[in-house]
Design a protein around this motif. Structure first.
Motif, PDB file in Angstrom:
ATOM      1  N   PHE A 172       0.832  -1.199   0.000  1.00  0.00           N
ATOM      2  CA  PHE A 172       0.000   0.000   0.000  1.00  0.00           C
ATOM      3  C   PHE A 172       0.872   1.257   0.000  1.00  0.00           C
ATOM      4  O   PHE A 172       0.614   2.204  -0.763  1.00  0.00           O
ATOM      5  N   GLU A 173       1.895   1.292   0.821  1.00  0.00           N
ATOM      6  CA  GLU A 173       2.797   2.442   0.857  1.00  0.00           C
ATOM      7  C   GLU A 173       3.506   2.620  -0.486  1.00  0.00           C
ATOM      8  O   GLU A 173       3.713   3.747  -0.959  1.00  0.00           O
ATOM      9  N   ARG A 174       3.856   1.543  -1.135  1.00  0.00           N
ATOM     10  CA  ARG A 174       4.566   1.624  -2.417  1.00  0.00           C
ATOM     11  C   ARG A 174       3.649   2.136  -3.529  1.00  0.00           C
ATOM     12  O   ARG A 174       4.079   2.923  -4.375  1.00  0.00           O
ATOM     13  N   LEU A 175       2.402   1.706  -3.530  1.00  0.00           N
ATOM     14  CA  LEU A 175       1.478   2.123  -4.589  1.00  0.00           C
ATOM     15  C   LEU A 175       1.019   3.566  -4.403  1.00  0.00           C
ATOM     16  O   LEU A 175       0.624   4.206  -5.381  1.00  0.00           O
ATOM     17  N   LEU A 176       1.064   4.076  -3.177  1.00  0.00           N
ATOM     18  CA  LEU A 176       0.666   5.468  -2.967  1.00  0.00           C
ATOM     19  C   LEU A 176       1.586   6.437  -3.703  1.00  0.00           C
ATOM     20  O   LEU A 176       1.166   7.527  -4.098  1.00  0.00           O
ATOM     21  N   GLY A 177       2.843   6.030  -3.914  1.00  0.00           N
ATOM     22  CA  GLY A 177       3.760   6.888  -4.659  1.00  0.00           C
ATOM     23  C   GLY A 177       3.425   6.985  -6.132  1.00  0.00           C
ATOM     24  O   GLY A 177       3.956   7.875  -6.824  1.00  0.00           O
ATOM     25  N   LEU A 178       2.563   6.076  -6.662  1.00  0.00           N
ATOM     26  CA  LEU A 178       2.187   6.101  -8.087  1.00  0.00           C
ATOM     27  C   LEU A 178       0.837   6.758  -8.333  1.00  0.00           C
ATOM     28  O   LEU A 178       0.381   6.816  -9.478  1.00  0.00           O
ATOM     29  N   SER A 179       0.210   7.263  -7.278  1.00  0.00           N
ATOM     30  CA  SER A 179      -1.153   7.779  -7.416  1.00  0.00           C
ATOM     31  C   SER A 179      -1.215   9.255  -7.761  1.00  0.00           C
ATOM     32  O   SER A 179      -2.315   9.814  -7.806  1.00  0.00           O
ATOM     33  N   THR A 180      -0.080   9.892  -8.004  1.00  0.00           N
ATOM     34  CA  THR A 180      -0.082  11.324  -8.285  1.00  0.00           C
ATOM     35  C   THR A 180      -0.851  11.611  -9.578  1.00  0.00           C
ATOM     36  O   THR A 180      -0.541  11.048 -10.633  1.00  0.00           O
ATOM     37  N   GLY A 181      -1.868  12.480  -9.486  1.00  0.00           N
ATOM     38  CA  GLY A 181      -2.667  12.855 -10.651  1.00  0.00           C
ATOM     39  C   GLY A 181      -3.718  11.857 -11.041  1.00  0.00           C
ATOM     40  O   GLY A 181      -4.416  12.063 -12.050  1.00  0.00           O
ATOM     41  N   ARG A 182      -3.893  10.790 -10.275  1.00  0.00           N
ATOM     42  CA  ARG A 182      -4.901   9.763 -10.581  1.00  0.00           C
ATOM     43  C   ARG A 182      -5.785   9.528  -9.370  1.00  0.00           C
ATOM     44  O   ARG A 182      -5.400   9.817  -8.236  1.00  0.00           O
ATOM     45  N   VAL A 183      -6.939   8.947  -9.630  1.00  0.00           N
ATOM     46  CA  VAL A 183      -7.867   8.635  -8.546  1.00  0.00           C
ATOM     47  C   VAL A 183      -7.359   7.427  -7.782  1.00  0.00           C
ATOM     48  O   VAL A 183      -6.966   6.416  -8.377  1.00  0.00           O
ATOM     49  N   LEU A 184      -7.395   7.515  -6.478  1.00  0.00           N
ATOM     50  CA  LEU A 184      -6.958   6.422  -5.613  1.00  0.00           C
ATOM     51  C   LEU A 184      -8.192   5.632  -5.195  1.00  0.00           C
ATOM     52  O   LEU A 184      -9.008   6.097  -4.382  1.00  0.00           O
ATOM     53  N   VAL A 185      -8.368   4.448  -5.769  1.00  0.00           N
ATOM     54  CA  VAL A 185      -9.514   3.585  -5.479  1.00  0.00           C
ATOM     55  C   VAL A 185      -9.131   2.662  -4.332  1.00  0.00           C
ATOM     56  O   VAL A 185      -8.271   1.795  -4.480  1.00  0.00           O
ATOM     57  N   LEU A 186      -9.781   2.865  -3.176  1.00  0.00           N
ATOM     58  CA  LEU A 186      -9.406   2.155  -1.952  1.00  0.00           C
ATOM     59  C   LEU A 186     -10.295   0.938  -1.726  1.00  0.00           C
ATOM     60  O   LEU A 186     -11.523   0.995  -1.887  1.00  0.00           O
ATOM     61  N   HIS A 187      -9.645  -0.142  -1.323  1.00  0.00           N
ATOM     62  CA  HIS A 187     -10.320  -1.368  -0.896  1.00  0.00           C
ATOM     63  C   HIS A 187      -9.957  -1.579   0.575  1.00  0.00           C
ATOM     64  O   HIS A 187      -8.843  -1.961   0.906  1.00  0.00           O
ATOM     65  N   LEU A 188     -10.918  -1.331   1.481  1.00  0.00           N
ATOM     66  CA  LEU A 188     -10.695  -1.434   2.926  1.00  0.00           C
ATOM     67  C   LEU A 188     -11.714  -2.409   3.502  1.00  0.00           C
ATOM     68  O   LEU A 188     -12.934  -2.179   3.407  1.00  0.00           O
ATOM     69  N   ARG A 189     -11.199  -3.474   4.118  1.00  0.00           N
ATOM     70  CA  ARG A 189     -12.078  -4.517   4.644  1.00  0.00           C
ATOM     71  C   ARG A 189     -11.517  -5.030   5.963  1.00  0.00           C
ATOM     72  O   ARG A 189     -10.302  -5.251   6.089  1.00  0.00           O
ATOM     73  N   GLY A 190     -12.397  -5.224   6.919  1.00  0.00           N
ATOM     74  CA  GLY A 190     -11.979  -5.709   8.228  1.00  0.00           C
ATOM     75  C   GLY A 190     -11.883  -7.217   8.278  1.00  0.00           C
ATOM     76  O   GLY A 190     -12.088  -7.916   7.274  1.00  0.00           O
ATOM     77  N   ALA A 191     -11.574  -7.716   9.475  1.00  0.00           N
ATOM     78  CA  ALA A 191     -11.394  -9.156   9.680  1.00  0.00           C
ATOM     79  C   ALA A 191     -12.746  -9.847   9.796  1.00  0.00           C
ATOM     80  O   ALA A 191     -13.776  -9.231  10.079  1.00  0.00           O
ATOM     81  N   ASN A 192     -12.751 -11.149   9.569  1.00  0.00           N
ATOM     82  CA  ASN A 192     -13.961 -11.956   9.660  1.00  0.00           C
ATOM     83  C   ASN A 192     -13.998 -12.716  10.989  1.00  0.00           C
ATOM     84  O   ASN A 192     -12.957 -13.044  11.576  1.00  0.00           O
ATOM     85  N   GLY A 193     -15.189 -13.012  11.450  1.00  0.00           N
ATOM     86  CA  GLY A 193     -15.356 -13.865  12.629  1.00  0.00           C
ATOM     87  C   GLY A 193     -14.814 -13.228  13.892  1.00  0.00           C
ATOM     88  O   GLY A 193     -14.933 -12.027  14.125  1.00  0.00           O
ATOM     89  N   SER A 194     -14.198 -14.037  14.730  1.00  0.00           N
ATOM     90  CA  SER A 194     -13.688 -13.606  16.043  1.00  0.00           C
ATOM     91  C   SER A 194     -12.205 -13.297  16.003  1.00  0.00           C
ATOM     92  O   SER A 194     -11.559 -13.263  17.044  1.00  0.00           O
ATOM     93  N   ARG A 195     -11.666 -13.068  14.849  1.00  0.00           N
ATOM     94  CA  ARG A 195     -10.225 -12.815  14.740  1.00  0.00           C
ATOM     95  C   ARG A 195      -9.890 -11.431  15.240  1.00  0.00           C
ATOM     96  O   ARG A 195     -10.749 -10.563  15.381  1.00  0.00           O
ATOM     97  N   ALA A 196      -8.624 -11.188  15.492  1.00  0.00           N
ATOM     98  CA  ALA A 196      -8.166  -9.875  15.953  1.00  0.00           C
ATOM     99  C   ALA A 196      -8.436  -8.824  14.878  1.00  0.00           C
ATOM    100  O   ALA A 196      -8.230  -9.068  13.684  1.00  0.00           O
ATOM    101  N   GLY A 197      -8.879  -7.663  15.306  1.00  0.00           N
ATOM    102  CA  GLY A 197      -9.202  -6.600  14.376  1.00  0.00           C
ATOM    103  C   GLY A 197     -10.610  -6.644  13.842  1.00  0.00           C
ATOM    104  O   GLY A 197     -10.986  -5.798  13.038  1.00  0.00           O
ATOM    105  N   ASN A 198     -11.401  -7.644  14.288  1.00  0.00           N
ATOM    106  CA  ASN A 198     -12.778  -7.730  13.808  1.00  0.00           C
ATOM    107  C   ASN A 198     -13.675  -6.786  14.603  1.00  0.00           C
ATOM    108  O   ASN A 198     -13.618  -6.731  15.822  1.00  0.00           O
ATOM    109  N   GLU A 199     -14.516  -6.029  13.903  1.00  0.00           N
ATOM    110  CA  GLU A 199     -15.487  -5.133  14.508  1.00  0.00           C
ATOM    111  C   GLU A 199     -16.599  -4.907  13.498  1.00  0.00           C
ATOM    112  O   GLU A 199     -16.393  -5.059  12.285  1.00  0.00           O
ATOM    113  N   PRO A 200     -17.810  -4.569  13.968  1.00  0.00           N
ATOM    114  CA  PRO A 200     -18.927  -4.399  13.028  1.00  0.00           C
ATOM    115  C   PRO A 200     -18.598  -3.403  11.919  1.00  0.00           C
ATOM    116  O   PRO A 200     -18.928  -3.640  10.754  1.00  0.00           O
TER     117      PRO A 200
END
Length: 465
Positions: free
Chosen positions: A305-333
């Motif tokens: 993600f940090e590497r691709l942010l350097g290529l986003s100059t002048g272009r739309v940054l389409v973000l894919h953000l998804r949390g964890a499934n089930g009872s795993r760490a980082g899971n929240e509604p």
């Protein structure tokens, strides 16, 4: 005997005596008192003259005087007397004239009724079993039945004609046109699908057949083609074919999905650099963090993600953000931690004017406020998954959709994924109208308003006409 003695007294100046041959002069005689009775004629000319009673002449009586009317204005005083049956004949003629008038009136009414029926049949289109074809005069020629020929060509008026004030049946009212022609067909609604995957739609189409049709069909006037699998678009000639087939009003976004962070080679990055060099590539997609994978891959996703942010100059940054499934760490509604982590990384590498497209947004109103306050051009894309929100965060997610500013809302099918009806299996970009209806019902507005607003927003975000 003197001829003047034959004339009654007082009428010498009013009549002329026509005398025949010399033999007839000697046979003339004076009329009797009954015959010389004067005929009273009213000067107003209102009533017909009445003949005075007279005795029938015998064979021995000489012929009576023949009186001719003068050519002056006294002609009405000397009209010929009516025959005994004149009044009866006049009354019979009046009844015949009235009958003739009634016949003509009924005939005109029948003709008007026939013309009205013909116009109604013509407006409804050709009858079943009859021939119909275009007319050179702009109308439609319709057969009216066996043995009756064809109707003449009638031109439909482009605008309603006001009825004539001179009588019935002499004009066409707007109500008549509305009843006969019905409502004019409205043009289909237009929509813009801001995120879907044509290459994966082709894979689905090759394996199974799409069932069903959109409940809200629309005309798709634009969209964003997303290619996030470097293994596919790095193939020789792949992007060239994509650019040749790209319709007008569409754009392309190329990137690397976070699930493919591990196992990438230098060849894949070079293919991405070449694709981003084309001006038709308006965005870098899909980049971000996906914690639904094993937690051992999260570190590789952050580095990518940090590497691709350097290529986003002048272009739309389409973000894919998804949390964890089930009872795993980082899971929240609602994955607030994922949004915060991505927002902080973008703030370090990109300016506040960076154009951002949050793909498949399912956040709460406070997350909407955080993105819009940090970045001026943050847009939020909503998919058909909003139709089956469930669980603890369902109400907050719907509140988040309502809180999106009007000029920052986008519609996307993410085809072939996330259909409005999950049992359908998969979908295409033609189902964008169903997605718009889901969003319209959540926001409490009309479908046409949502489609119009999202089309304008998507074209402004991706710099499309």
């Amino acid at each position: 005997m003197d001829s003047e003695a034959l004339l009654p007294p007082g009428v010498e100046d009013e009549i002329e005596v026509e005398i025949g041959s010399a033999s007839e002069v000697g046979s003339l005689r004076a009329p009797s008192e009954a015959e010389s009775t004067e005929i009273n004629v009213e000067e107003t000319g209102g009533s017909a003259p009445v003949e005075a009673p007279c005795e029938p002449a015998s064979e021995a009586d000489p012929p009576k005087l023949q009186m001719a009317p003068q050519a002056s204005g006294t002609l009405s005083e000397h009209l010929p007397l009516a025959s005994p049956g004149a009044d009866t004949q006049k009354r019979k003629l009046s009844e015949a004239e009235r009958a003739q008038k009634r016949y003509k009136l009924n005939k005109r009414r029948k003709e008007r009724g026939k013309r009205a029926k013909q116009a109604k049949k013509l407006a409804q289109g050709p009858l079943s079993g009859t021939a119909a074809g275009p007319s050179t005069s702009g109308g439609l020629t319709v057969g009216v039945g066996r043995g009756r020929g064809q109707m003449p060509t009638w031109l439909r008026p482009p605008q309603p004609v006001e009825s004539s004030p001179t009588g019935r049946g002499r004009g066409i009212t707007p109500q008549m046109l509305e009843h006969v022609l019905g409502e004019r067909p409205r043009p289909p609604l237009q929509a813009f699908d801001s995120h879907y995957h044509p290459d994966r739609i082709d894979l689905k189409r090759a394996k199974t057949q799409l069932q069903g049709e959109p409940c809200h069909p629309v005309k798709v006037v634009g969209g964003i083609w997303n290619f996030c699998d470097p293994v596919r678009y790095s193939a020789p000639g792949f992007l060239d074919r994509v650019f040749r087939e790209l319709p007008e009003g569409y754009a392309v976004a190329v990137g690397i999905h976070p699930k493919q962070a591990s196992g990438l080679s230098r060849y894949h990055f070079e293919a991405l650099r070449l694709a981003l060099a084309d001006p038709r590539v308006r965005g870098i997609s899909e980049v971000g963090l996906d914690w639904s994978t094993d937690d051992s891959e999260w570190g590789a996703q952050e580095q990518l993600f940090e590497r691709l942010l350097g290529l986003s100059t002048g272009r739309v940054l389409v973000l894919h953000l998804r949390g964890a499934n089930g009872s795993r760490a980082g899971n929240e509604p609602i994955p607030r931690s994922i949004h915060k982590l991505a927002r902080d990384a973008i703030r370090r590498r990109c300016p506040a004017t960076q154009r951002i497209h949050l793909h498949c947004f399912m956040g709460s109103p406070d997350i909407v406020d955080e993105w819009t306050s940090t970045f001026t051009y943050a847009y939020f894309g909503v998919t058909g998954s909003a139709s089956y929100y469930c669980g603890a965060g369902a109400s907050l997610k719907k509140l988040g959709i309502r809180s999106i500013p009007q000029n920052r809302l986008l519609l996307e099918t993410d085809a072939p994924y996330l259909p409005v009806r999950p049992r359908q299996g998969w979908q295409t970009e033609s189902f964008i109208g169903d997605v718009g209806q889901v969003v319209a019902s959540i926001r409490g507005v009309s479908l046409s308003q949502v489609l119009e607003e999202t089309t304008i927003n998507a074209r402004e975000l991706y710099c499309l006409k």
